[in-house]
Design an enzyme around this catalytic site. Structure first.
Site, short mmCIF file in Angstrom:
data_model
loop_
_atom_site.label_atom_id
_atom_site.label_comp_id
_atom_site.label_asym_id
_atom_site.label_seq_id
_atom_site.Cartn_x
_atom_site.Cartn_y
_atom_site.Cartn_z
N ARG A 144 9.29 -10.51 19.11
CA ARG A 144 7.93 -10.62 19.68
C ARG A 144 6.92 -10.96 18.60
O ARG A 144 6.12 -11.87 18.75
CB ARG A 144 7.55 -9.31 20.36
CG ARG A 144 8.38 -8.95 21.59
CD ARG A 144 7.91 -7.63 22.18
NE ARG A 144 8.68 -7.22 23.34
CZ ARG A 144 9.77 -6.47 23.27
NH1 ARG A 144 10.22 -6.07 22.09
NH2 ARG A 144 10.42 -6.14 24.37
N ASP A 171 17.66 -14.99 12.75
CA ASP A 171 17.68 -13.82 13.63
C ASP A 171 19.06 -13.78 14.28
O ASP A 171 19.64 -14.83 14.59
CB ASP A 171 16.59 -13.94 14.71
CG ASP A 171 16.25 -12.60 15.35
OD1 ASP A 171 17.19 -11.80 15.59
OD2 ASP A 171 15.07 -12.34 15.61
N VAL A 211 11.29 -7.54 10.91
CA VAL A 211 12.49 -6.88 11.44
C VAL A 211 12.22 -5.41 11.69
O VAL A 211 11.35 -4.81 11.06
CB VAL A 211 13.68 -7.03 10.46
CG1 VAL A 211 14.08 -8.48 10.31
CG2 VAL A 211 13.34 -6.43 9.10
N ARG A 224 8.58 -3.00 7.79
CA ARG A 224 8.75 -1.63 7.32
C ARG A 224 9.11 -1.64 5.84
O ARG A 224 9.83 -2.53 5.37
CB ARG A 224 9.85 -0.91 8.12
CG ARG A 224 9.60 -0.86 9.63
CD ARG A 224 8.28 -0.21 9.97
NE ARG A 224 8.27 1.21 9.68
CZ ARG A 224 8.61 2.15 10.58
NH1 ARG A 224 8.99 1.82 11.78
NH2 ARG A 224 8.54 3.43 10.23
N ASP A 250 2.21 -5.05 3.34
CA ASP A 250 1.43 -4.14 4.19
C ASP A 250 2.18 -2.83 4.38
O ASP A 250 1.69 -1.93 5.05
CB ASP A 250 1.15 -4.80 5.55
CG ASP A 250 0.16 -3.99 6.38
OD1 ASP A 250 -0.86 -3.54 5.82
OD2 ASP A 250 0.41 -3.79 7.59
N GLU A 303 5.65 5.07 1.43
CA GLU A 303 4.21 4.94 1.70
C GLU A 303 3.58 6.19 2.30
O GLU A 303 2.36 6.36 2.24
CB GLU A 303 3.96 3.75 2.63
CG GLU A 303 4.51 3.93 4.04
CD GLU A 303 4.34 2.68 4.89
OE1 GLU A 303 3.91 2.80 6.03
OE2 GLU A 303 4.65 1.58 4.40
N HIS A 327 -0.62 -0.51 5.41
CA HIS A 327 0.04 -0.55 6.72
C HIS A 327 -0.99 -0.64 7.85
O HIS A 327 -1.02 0.20 8.76
CB HIS A 327 0.94 0.67 6.92
CG HIS A 327 2.10 0.39 7.82
ND1 HIS A 327 3.34 0.96 7.67
CD2 HIS A 327 2.22 -0.42 8.92
CE1 HIS A 327 4.17 0.54 8.62
NE2 HIS A 327 3.50 -0.31 9.38
#
Length: 330
Positions: free
Chosen positions: A156, A176, A207, A236, A260, A265, A297
């Protein structure tokens, strides 16, 4: 009917109150993460919604106690569910749901923005300007239409990023395990991660975090990238081995990166550490590199995304409590 939401921020309250008023349902909130020591707060409630980056912890008995208290579900108002022991929850009879597509545009736009910032050397220009150095020598930019953007994880969010990059004139390739025919007008699939890393001028990661994606970008992967390529991570933190990334940047194996999200984190992001010596030496080193952008993030953090995360999670809770199904259940 009563629903309790954990880890609620002030900016979520308007959406929560609007949903509660529209459905005539009591929704209470707190600012605590959901862990064994805070789990008792949900007693007396019919629904439970959480949002956190640290694991719930405890063992299977925690989930069994939720079911024994009458709860039927456990909902995360984020896409990630690695904080939840899903097998234990399902064994206890709880339906686990998430919000997989709160706003694909929010994260995809972040990747595009960070890419543009990197290829235009804006971070480096900012640093020069802050020192009253207004020269531009050595910082010639690259136009995005001259680049190949490689997206790992064209779901998405990655699919939305592909459309945005394609719209700006870039050549887009993707790797993918699932191929989406509806994206083939904007991207070309490659057969392996290695093929993508060798070809891409920008590697954009989208991912989920699971046993196959943890450590996806390690020393070997970084060595396959072009020395003038950039790495973007808005997925992530553990997808990249940070030790290896720091080493690759120091060795000039890649041109730079925008992160990000980073490993570990939870000890840093959404906290104020002004005046402190950072204990995370990797992050401290990355922050000193002129070709690295770090944001805490916030790819998800837009007006539409925040509202959708609240609305979709609460809609799912209501559906389950009414005996209905939801497309977001695991």
């Amino acid at each position: 009917m009563k629903i309790l939401m954990y880890s609620v921020r002030d900016d979520e309250q308007d959406a929560i109150q609007a949903w509660a008023a529209a459905h005539q349902i009591q929704v209470d909130t707190n600012d605590l993460e959901f862990h064994p020591e805070t789990a008792d707060l949900v007693k007396g409630y019919d629904g439970l919604v959480i949002q956190q980056r640290s694991p719930i912890g405890g063992d299977a008995s925690l989930y069994q106690s939720l079911a024994a208290a009458g709860l039927k579900q456990l909902t995360s108002r984020t896409a990630g569910v690695d904080t939840i022991d899903i097998p234990a929850a399902k064994a206890a009879g709880l339906v686990v749901t998430n919000v997989p597509a709160y706003s694909p545009n929010s994260v995809a736009e972040m990747s595009v923005a960070q890419t543009m910032r990197l290829i235009r050397n804006l971070e480096m220009f900012d640093q020069r300007i802050n020192q009253q150095n207004f020269q531009w020598a050595g910082l010639q930019a690259r136009e995005i239409r001259s680049l190949t953007v490689g997206i790992i994880g064209a779901g998405r969010i990655g699919g939305t990023a592909a459309r945005l990059f394609h719209g700006l004139g870039a050549k887009v390739i993707a790797y993918d395990v699932v191929r989406h025919p509806e994206l083939e007008d904007v991207l070309t699939y490659v057969d392996t991660k290695e093929d993508l890393l060798r070809q891409a001028d920008v590697v954009d990661l989208h991912v989920d975090l699971n046993e196959t994606s943890a450590g996806l970008i390690d020393a070997a992967a970084l060595k396959l990238m072009k020395t003038d390529a950039y790495l973007i991570n808005a997925s992530r933190g553990p997808v990249i081995v940070t030790d290896d990334l720091v080493a690759a940047l120091k060795a000039g194996e890649i041109a730079g990166c925008a992160l990000d999200t980073v490993e570990g984190e939870n000890a840093l992001f959404n906290q104020n550490h002004q005046g402190e010596v950072l204990q995370d030496t990797n992050v401290a080193q990355l922050m000193q590199m002129p070709n690295v952008i770090i944001t805490p993030h916030v790819g998800f953090y837009t007006n539409l995304a925040v509202k959708n995360m609240v609305d979709i999670s609460l809609d799912d809770v209501l559906a389950i409590l009414n005996g209905e199904t939801t497309a977001h259940a695991f």
